[in-house]
Scaffold this motif. Structure first.
Motif, PDB file in Angstrom:
ATOM      1  N   PHE A  71       0.825  -1.206   0.000  1.00  0.00           N
ATOM      2  CA  PHE A  71       0.000   0.000   0.000  1.00  0.00           C
ATOM      3  C   PHE A  71       0.864   1.265   0.000  1.00  0.00           C
ATOM      4  O   PHE A  71       0.601   2.220  -0.735  1.00  0.00           O
ATOM      5  N   VAL A  72       1.913   1.255   0.820  1.00  0.00           N
ATOM      6  CA  VAL A  72       2.822   2.403   0.889  1.00  0.00           C
ATOM      7  C   VAL A  72       3.526   2.602  -0.436  1.00  0.00           C
ATOM      8  O   VAL A  72       3.658   3.738  -0.927  1.00  0.00           O
ATOM      9  N   GLU A  73       3.978   1.522  -1.033  1.00  0.00           N
ATOM     10  CA  GLU A  73       4.693   1.632  -2.304  1.00  0.00           C
ATOM     11  C   GLU A  73       3.800   2.151  -3.420  1.00  0.00           C
ATOM     12  O   GLU A  73       4.213   2.983  -4.234  1.00  0.00           O
ATOM     13  N   LYS A  74       2.553   1.730  -3.458  1.00  0.00           N
ATOM     14  CA  LYS A  74       1.628   2.188  -4.486  1.00  0.00           C
ATOM     15  C   LYS A  74       1.243   3.652  -4.277  1.00  0.00           C
ATOM     16  O   LYS A  74       1.015   4.399  -5.228  1.00  0.00           O
ATOM     17  N   GLY A  75       1.195   4.070  -2.998  1.00  0.00           N
ATOM     18  CA  GLY A  75       0.825   5.446  -2.700  1.00  0.00           C
ATOM     19  C   GLY A  75       1.883   6.432  -3.140  1.00  0.00           C
ATOM     20  O   GLY A  75       1.616   7.599  -3.369  1.00  0.00           O
TER      21      GLY A  75
END
Length: 384
Positions: free
Chosen positions: A380-384
């Motif tokens: 989730f962090v990487e996609k954000g």
């Protein structure tokens, strides 16, 4: 790979699930090989590593730093300031850092630090919902409720993302913050080694409730269920609540002739609780009343404890309970003690059904492992 930082204002060794869930969140990242800091209130003087093993049932790890911060004055959140000092040090030397908290009071400080270090990732984990306070009007709005509403509107949109516990909670927040990255993830499950046989557990004919003893948790139904099952050689146990609540409820049980089948006990350590669940309990009980919070916002920790040991679960039929239990729940109307009693006896009287129900619970446990949740947060962090 990033450094992970969790911030929790509660005290170490605090009864109940809040500190324990934060610890398990942190350990999940450690087990993935990520250096992780857990900032927490100091609690009573004790040896932290001994507490990990003897109270929480976990082992120390070289990658996990537990920072127990003592407040200098009552009402002061020194845990926040110490966490920020460490975060600033990590960021100043170029480390990639992801900080997570469920504390709305820490967000303004974290966002101020993020303004100085834009690469710092700040995630908020929501355990409630205050963008509207309409659902709270029946119980009476407080100044704290209104302050919390204002804080959520002002602060959460400035974070790098929001972690919700249920899909309904995610949908509610997404309406308010359509551009904010939001993900729905239930809390995680431990996967302890099974020690007792399923048949041994079934034959105990013992049902357990875990948690606080508030009205909306379904305490009245526990009494009604004990009365219904009194002559079926079934016992009910409850772990949770404060001393006054336990004393009052146990006295009530004695007065109603239920003292031998219904027992109220205080919160116990997670380690002791898991030993009891694995060796002495047949079924888990979740009689939540149909309130806005229970229906849409909560991920009941008791469900995760039950699933960890493959226990069949008697649960109120609500979106939140179905979201975490899926096929592992035996769903009942929150208003029908008859439903709960019928399902309890059906499971306890049928070895084959009990075995198949336990297998489903173990399967759901494996889908909710803590490391899977940690990986989903990293993605989730990487996609954000």
């Amino acid at each position: 790979m990033p450094r992970i930082v969790w911030i929790n204002k509660s005290d170490w060794l605090k009864p109940g699930p809040i500190v324990y869930m934060g610890l398990l969140n942190a350990l999940a990242f450690v087990q993935m090989g990520l250096p992780t800091d857990y900032f927490i209130g100091a609690g009573p003087d004790s040896d932290t590593n001994e507490d990990l093993a003897d109270f929480y049932g976990q082992q120390p790890h070289d990658l996990l730093a537990i920072h127990r911060i003592k407040d200098q004055k009552r009402g002061q959140r020194r845990v926040y300031s110490v966490a920020l000092e460490n975060l600033a040090a990590y960021c100043s030397r170029g480390e990639k850092v992801v900080v997570l908290t469920r504390e709305i009071g820490a967000l303004s400080l974290l966002l101020r630090l993020k303004a100085k270090y834009p690469k710092l990732k700040v995630l908020y984990e929501a355990h409630d919902y205050y963008l509207t306070t309409r659902y709270l009007k029946k119980q009476g709005l407080s100044i704290s409720d209104l302050r919390r509403c204002w804080s959520e509107w002002m602060l959460i949109p400035k974070t790098d993302g929001l972690i919700c516990l249920t899909e309904h909670q995610r949908a509610l927040y997404q309406q308010g913050f359509p551009k904010l990255p939001i993900i729905a993830l239930p809390l995680g499950c431990l996967t302890p080694t099974k020690k007792s046989t399923l048949e041994q557990r079934r034959l105990h004919r013992r049902i357990v409730y875990i948690g606080h003893l508030h009205h909306f948790k379904g305490v009245e139904l526990i009494f009604d269920l004990a009365g219904r099952l009194k002559h079926g050689n079934v016992q009910l146990q409850s772990f949770g609540g404060n001393a006054d609540e336990i004393r009052s409820l146990q006295n009530k049980a004695e007065q109603e002739g239920l003292g031998e089948v219904l027992q109220f006990k205080p919160f116990i350590s997670p380690k002791s609780l898991h030993e009891i669940l694995d060796n002495e309990i047949s079924l888990g009980l979740m009689p939540l009343l149909d309130t806005f919070y229970n229906r849409y916002l909560t991920c009941p920790v008791k469900a995760l404890d039950f699933l960890a040991h493959g226990l069949p679960v008697l649960a109120s039929d609500l979106p939140s309970t179905r979201g975490v239990l899926c096929e592992a729940g035996f769903y009942c109307s929150s208003k029908s003690v008859t439903d709960f009693a019928r399902n309890a006896l059906m499971l306890l009287d049928d070895p084959a059904l009990y075995e198949s129900a336990s297998a489903v619970s173990y399967g759901r446990r494996d889908e909710l492992q803590w490391q899977l949740r940690a990986q989903a947060i990293l993605d989730f962090v990487e996609k954000g």
